[in-house]
Design an enzyme around this catalytic site. Structure first.
Site, PDB file in Angstrom:
ATOM      1  CE  LYS A 125      -4.470   0.952   0.348  1.00 25.08           C
ATOM      2  NZ  LYS A 125      -5.627   0.107  -0.019  1.00 25.08           N
ATOM      3  CG  ASP A 165      -7.319   3.273  -0.793  1.00 24.69           C
ATOM      4  OD1 ASP A 165      -7.710   2.095  -0.731  1.00 24.69           O
ATOM      5  OD2 ASP A 165      -7.463   4.068   0.153  1.00 24.69           O
ATOM      6  N   GLY A 236     -20.281   7.058   2.626  1.00 16.40           N
ATOM      7  CA  GLY A 236     -19.362   7.441   1.561  1.00 16.40           C
ATOM      8  C   GLY A 236     -20.131   7.831   0.312  1.00 16.40           C
ATOM      9  CG  PHE A 237     -19.719  11.317  -1.785  1.00 14.80           C
ATOM     10  CD1 PHE A 237     -19.002  11.551  -0.624  1.00 14.80           C
ATOM     11  CD2 PHE A 237     -19.514  12.165  -2.869  1.00 14.80           C
ATOM     12  CE1 PHE A 237     -18.090  12.599  -0.548  1.00 14.80           C
ATOM     13  CE2 PHE A 237     -18.610  13.223  -2.804  1.00 14.80           C
ATOM     14  CZ  PHE A 237     -17.903  13.438  -1.642  1.00 14.80           C
TER      15      PHE A 237
END
Ligand code: 2IT
Length: 445
Positions: A125, A165, A236-237
């Site tokens: 990551k 991400d 979230g959106f």
């Protein structure tokens, strides 16, 4: 014999101040401790000590120029945690909350998630504390160029393959890949989530959201239930919430909430039209990090400064960021009759929230199982790039569905308890862990 608390104590001393990383290790080890203690090979090979130490961590300076011609400095990272199963694979997060601890937790989770997909991918990551919020397109371009100028030293199609991400979507991947190609002169597809014109895979933008709904639908089937008519709360959106909302609607469920840092939207009619879905993408593209305008546009309710977990629903899907659903949210959902919880963000549930749901015997899927569809289709993008060809939408979607069904089956196999309750967290952790541990034993140290 290993003992959880004393192992975690030693790890905390070794990694001071890294509470998110420590918490993610505790989460996995609390499920796999018996498996490890029962296997002399894992003990002899010191798997726990080795699997909790990243292979390497890069931290670097990212200098860029803002629109006022001032120089700004951010910190960039790449954590290459474990490559026992394949090249390091995992996203890049650009968000003000990014620290080494948060990226180590995300990379650690990624090892077991990638293992669950069954594809040959290790765990990594990366990211930066750079916040795209309020930045112009040109500022984002300049930041991405500078970030990749350093990061490219550590990447390669068989070494380390990043993706998006939070804060890193199609636009950022394009800018990052452009700079990689400029410097390295290679079209090796070293990032996934690319544009369709230059090596991207169909269904990759939708994959995490679609995958979590495929997983959920398997969960419901296993409980002699179905998605039809379910009331769903999503937080979230962004990209993940967008894919999840679309697939839930196609499955006959009704999603009634989305949320942003400013509060949540309650749309009792359901977020179920292409116009509403496109508007989510539009909101994201403005870089303002707000959902409130949705309420005005579609005549829905906006609840300022609160999270959607106070709305009575059948299913809850946290799709935003770590620790977004805590114990008191869990108790609220339980008393409002929630039947299933599907953690779709990485470590979206706090430990207290997990305990509350599991004690109440509510089937609760962990992120590393439910959100694995994103990285799974990234793996499929790598395959297509390596073969220099492109699969149809149907082909990718079918493979995604098969992978999610496989992950669900692994959770049942390792997570079914004697009272018939499926402990998805335990199932996912044991199943993901075993494959990596077995590979590490065979590969030697
Ligand atoms: O958390 C995740 O699995 C991702 N951000 C996607 C990683 C990837 O390599 O597609």
């Amino acid at each position: 014999m290993y003992e959880l608390d004393s192992f975690i104590n030693t790890l905390s001393q070794k990694n001071p101040g890294e509470s998110e990383f420590i918490e993610s290790v505790r989460e996995v080890l609390s499920s796999v401790m018996d498996t490890v203690n029962d296997n002399p090979l894992y003990i002899k090979n010191r798997i726990l000590e080795r699997i909790t130490e990243p292979d390497r961590v890069y931290s670097f300076k990212v200098e860029w120029e803002n629109d006022e011609h001032e120089i700004e400095v951010n910190r960039g990272y790449r954590v290459q945690f474990n490559n026992a199963l394949g090249p390091y694979k995992g996203g890049l997060r650009f968000h003000s909350s990014v620290t080494l601890s948060s990226l180590k937790f995300l990379a650690f989770e990624q090892i077991f998630k990638n293992s669950l997909t069954g594809l040959p991918m290790g765990g990594g990551k990366g990211g930066s504390d750079f916040s795209p919020k309020g930045k112009s397109d040109n500022e984002i371009l300049r930041f991405c160029r500078s970030y990749m100028t350093e990061l490219q030293k550590y990447l390669g199609p068989d070494t380390d393959v990043p993706a998006g991400d939070i804060g890193v979507g199609g636009r950022e991947i394009g800018y990052l890949y452009g700079q990689y190609k400029r410097i390295r002169g290679e079209n090796t597809g070293v990032l996934t989530g690319k544009g369709l014109e230059f090596g991207g895979s169909l269904i990759r933008p939708e994959a995490t959201g679609f995958g979590t709904m495929y997983f959920a639908s398997e969960m419901l089937k296993a409980h002699s239930d179905s998605m039809e008519g379910k009331r769903i709360a999503i937080s979230g959106f962004g990209n993940v919430a967008w894919g999840a909302v679309m697939k839930a609607s196609q499955m006959g469920a009704r999603v009634i909430t989305i949320s942003g840092p400013d509060g949540y939207i309650l749309d009792e009619k359901g977020i179920n039209t292409p116009e509403k879905w496109s508007y989510m993408l539009y909101l994201r593209s403005t870089n303002n990090d707000v959902v409130e305008p949705y309420a005005k546009k579609f005549g829905a309710t906006f609840v300022a400064g609160r999270k959607p977990w106070e709305v009575p629903v059948d299913m809850a899907f946290p799709c935003a960021i770590q620790n977004e659903l805590d114990e008191s949210d869990a108790k609220n959902l339980i008393s409002n009759g929630v039947k299933y919880v599907v953690e779709t963000s990485n470590m979206g549930l706090t430990r207290g929230a997990y305990e509350a749901f599991i004690n109440a015997r509510i089937p609760t899927a962990p992120g590393k199982a439910a959100n694995a569809g994103g990285v799974a289709v990234s793996g499929l993008e790598m395959s297509q790039n390596a073969m220099h060809l492109k699969w149809s939408k149907e082909e990718v979607d079918q493979r995604l569905r098969t992978i999610m069904e496989g992950i669900h089956a692994s959770c049942i196999k390792e997570g079914l308890e004697s009272d018939g309750y499926v402990n998805y967290q335990k199932g996912a952790n044991i199943s993901g862990f075993k494959k990596v541990a077995d590979a590490m034993c065979q590969l030697g140290y």
